[in-house]
Design a protein around this motif. Sequence first.
Motif, PDB file in Angstrom:
ATOM      1  N   ARG A  76       0.840  -1.198   0.000  1.00 29.64           N
ATOM      2  CA  ARG A  76       0.000   0.000   0.000  1.00 29.64           C
ATOM      3  C   ARG A  76       0.876   1.248   0.000  1.00 29.64           C
ATOM      4  N   LEU A  77       0.457   2.238  -0.786  1.00 33.24           N
ATOM      5  CA  LEU A  77       1.179   3.506  -0.874  1.00 33.24           C
ATOM      6  C   LEU A  77       0.171   4.638  -0.755  1.00 33.24           C
ATOM      7  N   ARG A  78       0.362   5.504   0.235  1.00 33.75           N
ATOM      8  CA  ARG A  78      -0.549   6.621   0.455  1.00 33.75           C
ATOM      9  C   ARG A  78       0.146   7.944   0.147  1.00 33.75           C
ATOM     10  N   TYR A  79      -0.599   8.835  -0.512  1.00 29.58           N
ATOM     11  CA  TYR A  79      -0.125  10.195  -0.782  1.00 29.58           C
ATOM     12  C   TYR A  79      -0.913  11.151   0.089  1.00 29.58           C
ATOM     13  N   ARG A  80      -0.206  12.048   0.774  1.00 34.86           N
ATOM     14  CA  ARG A  80      -0.832  12.999   1.678  1.00 34.86           C
ATOM     15  C   ARG A  80      -0.306  14.408   1.417  1.00 34.86           C
ATOM     16  N   LEU A  81      -1.091  15.401   1.791  1.00 31.75           N
ATOM     17  CA  LEU A  81      -0.607  16.774   1.804  1.00 31.75           C
ATOM     18  C   LEU A  81       0.267  16.977   3.044  1.00 31.75           C
ATOM     19  N   HIS A 345      -1.384  21.749  -4.031  1.00 26.32           N
ATOM     20  CA  HIS A 345      -2.217  20.952  -3.124  1.00 26.32           C
ATOM     21  C   HIS A 345      -3.662  20.899  -3.613  1.00 26.32           C
ATOM     22  N   ALA A 346      -4.167  22.011  -4.114  1.00 22.12           N
ATOM     23  CA  ALA A 346      -5.540  22.019  -4.629  1.00 22.12           C
ATOM     24  C   ALA A 346      -5.674  21.065  -5.809  1.00 22.12           C
ATOM     25  N   GLY A 347      -4.655  21.043  -6.655  1.00 23.07           N
ATOM     26  CA  GLY A 347      -4.688  20.139  -7.797  1.00 23.07           C
ATOM     27  C   GLY A 347      -4.684  18.686  -7.368  1.00 23.07           C
ATOM     28  N   LEU A 348      -3.899  18.361  -6.340  1.00 27.75           N
ATOM     29  CA  LEU A 348      -3.853  16.980  -5.863  1.00 27.75           C
ATOM     30  C   LEU A 348      -5.179  16.565  -5.239  1.00 27.75           C
ATOM     31  N   VAL A 349      -5.808  17.483  -4.513  1.00 26.85           N
ATOM     32  CA  VAL A 349      -7.071  17.152  -3.845  1.00 26.85           C
ATOM     33  C   VAL A 349      -8.157  16.768  -4.842  1.00 26.85           C
ATOM     34  N   VAL A 350      -8.195  17.453  -5.984  1.00 26.43           N
ATOM     35  CA  VAL A 350      -9.275  17.195  -6.947  1.00 26.43           C
ATOM     36  C   VAL A 350      -8.901  16.131  -7.976  1.00 26.43           C
ATOM     37  N   THR A 351      -7.676  15.626  -7.927  1.00 23.02           N
ATOM     38  CA  THR A 351      -7.257  14.606  -8.893  1.00 23.02           C
ATOM     39  C   THR A 351      -7.689  13.228  -8.406  1.00 23.02           C
ATOM     40  N   PRO A 352      -8.441  12.474  -9.200  1.00 19.18           N
ATOM     41  CA  PRO A 352      -8.886  11.140  -8.774  1.00 19.18           C
ATOM     42  C   PRO A 352      -7.697  10.204  -8.532  1.00 19.18           C
ATOM     43  N   THR A 353      -7.873   9.291  -7.599  1.00 18.37           N
ATOM     44  CA  THR A 353      -6.802   8.339  -7.271  1.00 18.37           C
ATOM     45  C   THR A 353      -6.294   7.577  -8.491  1.00 18.37           C
ATOM     46  N   PRO A 354      -7.168   7.095  -9.403  1.00 20.39           N
ATOM     47  CA  PRO A 354      -6.637   6.387 -10.582  1.00 20.39           C
ATOM     48  C   PRO A 354      -5.704   7.247 -11.434  1.00 20.39           C
ATOM     49  N   VAL A 355      -5.951   8.557 -11.478  1.00 17.29           N
ATOM     50  CA  VAL A 355      -5.086   9.440 -12.261  1.00 17.29           C
ATOM     51  C   VAL A 355      -3.732   9.591 -11.564  1.00 17.29           C
ATOM     52  N   ILE A 356      -3.739   9.763 -10.241  1.00 14.80           N
ATOM     53  CA  ILE A 356      -2.485   9.839  -9.494  1.00 14.80           C
ATOM     54  C   ILE A 356      -1.711   8.539  -9.628  1.00 14.80           C
ATOM     55  N   THR A 357      -2.433   7.418  -9.572  1.00 14.63           N
ATOM     56  CA  THR A 357      -1.791   6.112  -9.731  1.00 14.63           C
ATOM     57  C   THR A 357      -1.081   6.009 -11.065  1.00 14.63           C
ATOM     58  N   ARG A 358      -1.775   6.462 -12.123  1.00 12.19           N
ATOM     59  CA  ARG A 358      -1.179   6.395 -13.452  1.00 12.19           C
ATOM     60  C   ARG A 358      -0.030   7.385 -13.586  1.00 12.19           C
ATOM     61  N   MET A 359      -0.187   8.553 -13.012  1.00 10.66           N
ATOM     62  CA  MET A 359       0.817   9.612 -13.126  1.00 10.66           C
ATOM     63  C   MET A 359       2.152   9.155 -12.542  1.00 10.66           C
ATOM     64  N   TYR A 360       2.091   8.540 -11.353  1.00  6.05           N
ATOM     65  CA  TYR A 360       3.315   8.074 -10.712  1.00  6.05           C
ATOM     66  C   TYR A 360       3.688   6.656 -11.127  1.00  6.05           C
ATOM     67  N   GLY A 361       2.692   5.886 -11.516  1.00  7.86           N
ATOM     68  CA  GLY A 361       2.944   4.466 -11.738  1.00  7.86           C
ATOM     69  C   GLY A 361       3.364   4.076 -13.126  1.00  7.86           C
ATOM     70  N   ALA A 362       3.120   4.919 -14.144  1.00  4.98           N
ATOM     71  CA  ALA A 362       3.382   4.515 -15.527  1.00  4.98           C
ATOM     72  C   ALA A 362       4.797   3.992 -15.750  1.00  4.98           C
ATOM     73  N   PRO A 363       5.844   4.658 -15.230  1.00  2.00           N
ATOM     74  CA  PRO A 363       7.197   4.125 -15.477  1.00  2.00           C
ATOM     75  C   PRO A 363       7.461   2.783 -14.822  1.00  2.00           C
TER      76      PRO A 363
END
Length: 379
Positions: A76-81, A345-363
């Motif tokens: 499990r990996l959690r992203y927080r402000l 921070h505002a951008g991260l709050v409104v970004t859905p988890t699947p998008v964050i997952t793809r953003m960091y996970g693609a490589p």
Amino acid sequence: MINGLRVVIAGGGVGGLTLAGMLTRRGAEVTVLERAHEMRQGFGLTMWPNAFLALRQVGGEAMYKAVCEVSQSMTRLRYRLGSGRLVADIDLTSTLVRQYGEPGYAVTRIELLEALASQAGTEVRYGAEVTDASPDGTVTLADGEVLHADVVIGADGAGSRVRAAIAPPGRPEPESRRLLGWQGVVPRLLTPSQTEAEVYFGPTGSSGMFPLPNGRTYWFLLDPNRDRPRLDGWHEAIRGMVEATPAVSMHRDEARDRPADPDWGAGRVTLLGDAAHPFLPTAGQGACIAMEDAAVLTRRLEGHSDPVAALRRFERDRFRRVRHVLRVSRRLHGMQQLRPAFMRHAGLVVTPTPVITRMYGAPTFPIPEFLGRDRAGVS
């Protein structure tokens, strides 16, 4: 073909040792030269499915298991402000294990190097500094010794002597970006559990903590301060993390990237890992891509009777991949450094988890070459 191939590898880091183990398993005569007088310590790093699938399929079960034994798997990996507010909770079992059979891992650099060295199939010559390399396969050491090889691999890091030796005269250095921060290892577990990691976005960028085997924690903190990490504005978990770290276990880190040249080799010489394409650590892919490089290079040498043709094919096949990872790491760096911080921070709050997952996970997703299950590794 590899059997009997004489290979000199300049650099006894992750990429060089991985390549040595893969080549010696196929009968190559490998010499590993490392300019440091002993194995370099370093701190921690993260590893992902793209590296582990390449390692298992080309290095075989013994290499794979040796690395697994010193690495801590993460589920499990959690992203927080910086305030502690949760913005993404990623189940690595469902996003990575289910699709690729591997989670994320954290490991100390020294333990990873020791594991790879135990599987290298050849001794590392420490204190052997390469000062020159020629396209004809000639390698010159600082003490005047001259070696001759069928293939020379520059795996000697971002300041590669091998790269400098084969660079065309007058070629301009590409633009690089710099990232300053701190790393440390705490001799106790600071993450929520032994298989969970957390990343915070605070006033100077990002900070993360990752579990290590034996109840330890590896952490990083982006911060340009030269004396000690500045903790103003960071969550209490990050402040406690730094304060719990012994001074001898804390290190100021400076990373630079460098776009790869499309033709980064010459003659019997090619480059691997940071020697060819150093990345900023924002994508967590430096060591992983070096392992990928080693696996792809081994496959190309296996598939060609002419080693020079194999090296050029390797470079062509890798260029698009490493250019993509460079772009991702720079994009993530730009996002983490966005000012004022509330916009980030505002951008991260409104970004859905699947998008964050793809953003960091693609490589971290394995390249197609290592997704097939029909090509077994060498045991």
